[in-house]
Design a protein around this motif. Structure first.
Motif, PDB file in Angstrom:
ATOM      1  N   GLY A 272      77.134  37.006  50.873  1.00 34.57           N
ATOM      2  CA  GLY A 272      78.427  37.659  50.968  1.00 34.57           C
ATOM      3  C   GLY A 272      79.431  36.860  51.778  1.00 34.57           C
ATOM      4  N   GLY A 273      80.516  37.535  52.143  1.00 34.29           N
ATOM      5  CA  GLY A 273      81.621  36.900  52.839  1.00 34.29           C
ATOM      6  C   GLY A 273      82.823  36.735  51.915  1.00 34.29           C
ATOM      7  N   GLU A 274      83.928  36.273  52.486  1.00 33.15           N
ATOM      8  CA  GLU A 274      85.162  36.142  51.725  1.00 33.15           C
ATOM      9  C   GLU A 274      85.840  34.810  52.013  1.00 33.15           C
ATOM     10  OE1 GLU A 274      87.861  39.241  52.970  1.00 33.15           O
ATOM     11  OE2 GLU A 274      87.544  38.795  55.091  1.00 33.15           O
ATOM     12  N   TRP A 275      86.700  34.399  51.084  1.00 32.33           N
ATOM     13  CA  TRP A 275      87.478  33.178  51.273  1.00 32.33           C
ATOM     14  C   TRP A 275      88.927  33.450  50.880  1.00 32.33           C
ATOM     15  CZ3 TRP A 275      89.574  31.116  46.727  1.00 32.33           C
ATOM     16  CH2 TRP A 275      89.008  31.575  45.538  1.00 32.33           C
ATOM     17  N   THR A 287      73.598  33.936  47.334  1.00 35.84           N
ATOM     18  CA  THR A 287      72.590  34.247  48.342  1.00 35.84           C
ATOM     19  C   THR A 287      71.980  32.925  48.780  1.00 35.84           C
ATOM     20  OG1 THR A 287      72.083  36.370  47.299  1.00 35.84           O
ATOM     21  CG2 THR A 287      70.433  35.473  48.806  1.00 35.84           C
ATOM     22  N   TRP A 288      71.955  32.695  50.093  1.00 33.05           N
ATOM     23  CA  TRP A 288      71.417  31.450  50.624  1.00 33.05           C
ATOM     24  C   TRP A 288      70.168  31.743  51.446  1.00 33.05           C
ATOM     25  CZ3 TRP A 288      73.377  27.215  48.602  1.00 33.05           C
ATOM     26  CH2 TRP A 288      74.691  27.223  48.126  1.00 33.05           C
ATOM     27  N   ILE A 289      69.144  30.915  51.267  1.00 37.36           N
ATOM     28  CA  ILE A 289      67.866  31.097  51.959  1.00 37.36           C
ATOM     29  C   ILE A 289      67.575  29.845  52.779  1.00 37.36           C
ATOM     30  CG2 ILE A 289      65.407  31.585  51.692  1.00 37.36           C
ATOM     31  CD1 ILE A 289      66.113  32.784  48.925  1.00 37.36           C
ATOM     32  N   TYR A 290      67.349  30.047  54.070  1.00 39.77           N
ATOM     33  CA  TYR A 290      67.128  28.926  54.988  1.00 39.77           C
ATOM     34  C   TYR A 290      65.671  28.858  55.408  1.00 39.77           C
ATOM     35  CZ  TYR A 290      67.359  26.111  59.263  1.00 39.77           C
ATOM     36  OH  TYR A 290      67.150  25.170  60.235  1.00 39.77           O
ATOM     37  N   GLY A 300      69.471  31.163  46.398  1.00 39.06           N
ATOM     38  CA  GLY A 300      68.720  32.264  45.813  1.00 39.06           C
ATOM     39  C   GLY A 300      69.509  32.909  44.688  1.00 39.06           C
ATOM     40  N   PRO A 301      69.034  34.030  44.160  1.00 37.95           N
ATOM     41  CA  PRO A 301      69.772  34.722  43.103  1.00 37.95           C
ATOM     42  C   PRO A 301      71.070  35.302  43.639  1.00 37.95           C
ATOM     43  CG  PRO A 301      67.922  36.057  43.819  1.00 37.95           C
ATOM     44  CD  PRO A 301      67.774  34.732  44.496  1.00 37.95           C
ATOM     45  N   PRO A 306      78.800  41.377  44.828  1.00 37.07           N
ATOM     46  CA  PRO A 306      79.308  40.564  45.934  1.00 37.07           C
ATOM     47  C   PRO A 306      80.238  41.365  46.834  1.00 37.07           C
ATOM     48  CG  PRO A 306      79.443  39.382  43.843  1.00 37.07           C
ATOM     49  CD  PRO A 306      79.106  40.805  43.517  1.00 37.07           C
ATOM     50  N   ARG A 307      80.065  41.218  48.151  1.00 37.06           N
ATOM     51  CA  ARG A 307      80.887  41.945  49.120  1.00 37.06           C
ATOM     52  C   ARG A 307      81.083  41.113  50.379  1.00 37.06           C
ATOM     53  NH1 ARG A 307      76.196  44.661  47.716  1.00 37.06           N
ATOM     54  NH2 ARG A 307      75.929  45.975  49.543  1.00 37.06           N
TER      55      ARG A 307
END
Length: 342
Positions: A272-275, A287-290, A300-301, A306-307
């Motif tokens: 998520g997040g905004e720009w 989706t990011w996986i660390y 990720g998927p 999205p929010r």
């Protein structure tokens, strides 16, 4: 923040260059829909307390009308897939930080409405006493909101965010970024200064994992989004900076402000997040996986909905993404609840 307020920072948030290709994790993962939150909200945080995921406050924007600032508390039972309502906050807040201590639940800071405006940064700190009502504890030494908060044993950590830049304290533009790191000693009912975060920013996300507190993403008023990842190790009182969240290929912009994150199975999951850009912007889908062992983020998927300004918590074998705004800025607050499994 509202669309009108936010446009003051758009000039510095132009499109970023694409990063090299990012590997995807091979594990089967995915988002599934769960019972919707009973009312819409965005600019919220949550914590796991007494077997439930608890969120409080938040805001809903309706065009040019004043913000509706919430005082209600929503509690979600993941096993029953059911919501109920907890004791209301003593006063409405948006961006109140929810932090679970070793025993109790705390609501810290956030913005209130005052004669000065709808973004009056506060110092209030409350504890949910005996699960029935909120009681005051030691206030913050000065206002701090849009921070990240993590419970760590008998302490609470409040890191980064925004604080008034001068005497004015009522509008979004009155606030400036901070690198401040406050530690609340639960047994002593007092706040003390901790080692500052290496970068001042607001609207980041945080999680506790592997003996450390991880702070990811966020944005600055003058510079836009950052994918920065900083790790604080309490036992050594040390900060380290690690691999940043990659750029979004879909948005051609840096994932940063208004994202959420939680730790699951030894990994961080951020989403998520905004720009912003002149004339608009959008909400990140990724989706990011660390994985801390190779110090690497993988894709990720994509989120089902999205929010930004959403809350996230890990419970059992899933991460839950709660509410948030489905369009950039203050419009279209959501009731969506979705679970991510890894």
């Amino acid at each position: 923040m509202t669309q009108i307020d936010r446009r003051s920072l758009l000039a510095a948030a132009g499109a970023a260059l694409l990063a090299p290709a990012v590997p995807a994790f091979a594990q089967e993962t995915g988002w599934t829909t769960r019972a919707a939150m009973p009312w819409p909200a965005q600019e919220i945080y949550c914590a796991v307390h007494d077997g439930k995921i608890v969120t409080a406050g938040g805001l809903v924007a309706h065009g040019r009308d004043p913000l509706h600032i919430e005082d209600r508390v929503a509690r979600y039972d993941p096993w029953a897939d059911r919501w109920d309502e907890g004791p209301k906050l003593p006063a409405p807040r948006h961006h109140p930080m929810l932090i679970a201590g070793d025993v109790d639940l705390y609501a810290v800071g956030g913005y209130a409405r005052s004669e000065a405006g709808e973004w009056t940064n506060t110092t209030t700190a409350w504890v949910l006493s005996e699960g029935t009502h909120w009681a005051e504890v030691a206030p913050l030494p000065s206002p701090q909101a849009e921070a990240v908060g993590v419970g760590w044993g008998e302490t609470l950590h409040l890191i980064t965010g925004r604080t008034p830049g001068g005497e004015a304290n009522g509008n979004w533009n009155d606030q400036v970024d901070t690198d401040r790191h406050l530690i609340y000693r639960i047994g002593d009912d007092r706040w003390e200064e901790g080692r500052p975060c290496p970068m001042a920013r607001n609207s980041a996300a945080a999680a506790a994992m592997e003996g450390a507190i991880w702070v990811a993403g966020g944005r600055t008023v003058s510079g836009g989004g950052t994918g920065r990842l900083d790790r604080y190790t309490p036992s050594e009182d040390r900060w380290d900076t690690l691999a940043p969240i990659p750029l979004s290929e879909a948005a051609q912009n840096q994932v940063g402000g208004g994202l959420a994150m939680a730790a699951l199975a030894g990994r961080l999951v951020a989403f998520g997040g905004e720009w912003f850009q002149r004339g608009g912007g959008g909400v990140f889908v990724e989706t990011w996986i660390y994985d801390p062992m190779p110090d690497r983020w993988g894709r990720g998927p994509d989120m089902a909905t999205p929010r930004h300004g959403l809350a996230a918590a890990a419970y059992g074998d899933a991460i839950y993404a709660i509410a948030g705004g489905s369009v950039v800025s203050g419009g279209n607050a959501s009731t969506a609840l979705e679970a991510f499994t890894l």
